[in-house]
Design an enzyme around this catalytic site. Structure first.
Site, mmCIF file in Angstrom:
data_model
loop_
_atom_site.group_PDB
_atom_site.id
_atom_site.type_symbol
_atom_site.label_atom_id
_atom_site.label_comp_id
_atom_site.label_asym_id
_atom_site.label_seq_id
_atom_site.Cartn_x
_atom_site.Cartn_y
_atom_site.Cartn_z
ATOM 1 N N SER A 1 -6.917 -5.047 -8.914
ATOM 2 C CA SER A 1 -5.446 -5.143 -9.111
ATOM 3 C C SER A 1 -5.033 -5.978 -10.178
ATOM 4 C CB SER A 1 -4.725 -5.230 -7.795
ATOM 5 O OG SER A 1 -5.183 -4.278 -6.774
ATOM 6 N N THR B 1 -2.537 -7.858 -5.867
ATOM 7 C CA THR B 1 -1.709 -8.769 -7.029
ATOM 8 C C THR B 1 -1.835 -10.089 -6.584
ATOM 9 O OG1 THR B 1 -0.580 -6.851 -7.706
ATOM 10 C CG2 THR B 1 0.355 -9.056 -7.923
ATOM 11 N N THR C 1 -0.671 -9.155 -12.268
ATOM 12 C CA THR C 1 -1.452 -7.782 -11.760
ATOM 13 C C THR C 1 -1.514 -6.863 -12.923
ATOM 14 O OG1 THR C 1 -0.758 -6.168 -10.125
ATOM 15 C CG2 THR C 1 1.064 -6.808 -11.754
ATOM 16 N N ARG D 1 4.438 2.509 -17.421
ATOM 17 C CA ARG D 1 5.406 1.851 -16.011
ATOM 18 C C ARG D 1 4.995 0.427 -15.928
ATOM 19 N NH1 ARG D 1 3.936 -1.020 -11.220
ATOM 20 N NH2 ARG D 1 5.091 -0.562 -9.772
ATOM 21 N N THR E 1 4.854 -9.111 -3.602
ATOM 22 C CA THR E 1 3.472 -8.213 -3.801
ATOM 23 C C THR E 1 4.077 -6.966 -2.925
ATOM 24 O OG1 THR E 1 1.188 -7.960 -3.441
ATOM 25 C CG2 THR E 1 2.348 -9.194 -1.735
ATOM 26 N N GLY E 2 3.328 -5.817 -3.565
ATOM 27 C CA GLY E 2 3.525 -4.498 -2.842
ATOM 28 C C GLY E 2 4.352 -3.754 -3.956
HETATM 29 C C1 SD4 Z 1 3.299 -3.649 -8.766
HETATM 30 N N1 SD4 Z 1 3.881 -5.369 -7.167
HETATM 31 O O1 SD4 Z 1 3.054 -3.365 -9.922
HETATM 32 C C2 SD4 Z 1 3.126 -5.068 -7.866
HETATM 33 C C3 SD4 Z 1 1.437 -4.428 -7.311
HETATM 34 C C4 SD4 Z 1 1.181 -5.307 -6.200
HETATM 35 O O2 SD4 Z 1 -0.222 -6.030 -4.677
HETATM 36 O O3 SD4 Z 1 1.863 -6.271 -5.974
HETATM 37 N N2 SD4 Z 1 0.156 -4.947 -5.646
HETATM 38 O O4 SD4 Z 1 4.367 -2.942 -8.272
#
Ligand code: SD4
Length: 326
Positions: A85, A187, A205, A215, A238-239
């Site tokens: 990631s 990430t 990330t 995106r 994160t997420g």
């Molecule tokens: C995203 N927040 O590109 C990032 C992805 C992520 O753990 O955090 N993954 O949306």
């Protein structure tokens, strides 16, 4: 002092976390109690945060700057092909192109960021150069790559065979369906408090796997994926970035701390904001980490499964975060 802060002070909420120890917070009834550490400290998202913290700790322990600690820390994960990631080895977008997002912020409030950057292994260092060498905060896509090359960064293929094979497999169905904690959640977001008491943060990330080309997520957006205010504290997210962007999560966490909340209260409140404002939030994972000037730490996520690495008191630990959806 704001009336909110006065209210919190009167009710004792503002100081509720101060007496807690890291050990005490591993117990069942840790609700609203922030872990207290001594400085320096480093805190990073997910299991790979352990190796980031190790590198960051070397800087912090020798009296170095929090900014150098977070840059050195996340660079280890950017270079790791097994973290799919972040940086080298990151999963590509749906067109098979790896695009990277990163941001960094120092103790003076300076910030730098790159988004949709291709073919560069260490986007965090490019973000730092944007911060230190340009009048801008954020460079995107081709312009970010042009700047990186002018600064001497080497263009290289960062799509590994493993990531390419997985993408080819995904292309057979081209179905985009996030799976909580599995879709792309490694990430690295990192915060550090150095011996002087200064705070910095970094986030880097390759974003969501198989995203649309172009995106950009929350990670390079100052205030969404990461935010620091050296008078208050710092936060990283994160997420699923779209949920964090819609609520400007990291800025929200820091501002809530400014209003008198402890780091733990602030991250819980920021998750609460997503729950309140975003229909369908149950389908996604979000995790927040926060620190304040006193060395208190907060962590909270929507779903079970978010963990983080905390290096404090000479000890690097992987800790499971508390979460909302029980
Ligand atoms: C995203 N927040 O590109 C990032 C992805 C992520 O753990 O955090 N993954 O949306």
């Amino acid at each position: 002092m704001s009336s909110r802060r006065e209210f919190l002070k009167k009710t004792g909420l503002a100081t509720i976390g101060v007496a807690a120890t890291a050990a005490a917070c591993q117990t069942e009834n840790k609700k609203h109690i922030s872990q207290t550490t001594t400085r320096p400290l480093a805190i990073s998202t997910w299991k790979n945060g352990m190796q980031a913290n190790e590198a960051g700790w070397k800087v912090l322990n020798s009296g170095g700057r929090a900014l150098d600690a977070v840059e050195q820390g996340v660079k280890v994960v950017e270079a790791d092909p097994n973290d799919m990631s972040v940086g080298y080895g990151g999963r590509p977008d749906r067109d098979g192109i790896v695009t990277l997002d990163a941001c960094i912020m120092d103790e003076t409030g300076n910030a730098g960021s790159v988004c949709a950057l291709e073919n560069i292994k260490h986007p965090i260092s490019v973000a730092r150069r944007v911060m230190e060498k340009t009048p801008h905060v954020m460079l995107a896509g081709a312009g970010a790559l042009q700047f990186a090359k002018e600064e001497g960064f080497v263009e290289e293929n960062i799509l590994t065979d493993k990531a390419r094979e997985q993408w080819l497999e995904w292309r057979k169905t081209s179905e985009y369906k996030p799976l909580i904690n599995i879709e792309n959640h490694d990430t690295i977001g990192m915060l550090a408090l150095d011996q002087k008491g200064d705070i910095s943060g970094a986030c880097t990330t390759s974003g969501l796997a198989y995203k649309m080309h172009g995106r950009v997520g929350d990670s390079p957006i100052i205030g969404a994926g990461m935010y620091c205010d050296n008078e208050i504290g710092g936060a990283v997210a994160t997420g699923m970035g779209e949920l964090v962007m819609k609520t400007l999560g990291s800025f929200l966490v820091v501002e809530l701390m400014n209003q008198g909340l402890s780091p733990q209260q602030a991250v819980e409140e920021a998750i609460g904001r997503i729950v309140k404002k975003i229909p369908g939030y149950q389908d996604f994972q979000i995790g927040y980490l926060a620190i304040n000037k006193a060395g208190e730490v907060g962590a909270y996520s929507l779903h079970k499964g978010f963990n983080y690495a905390l290096y404090a008191n000479d000890n690097n630990q992987l800790i499971d975060s508390d979460y909302y959806l029980k």
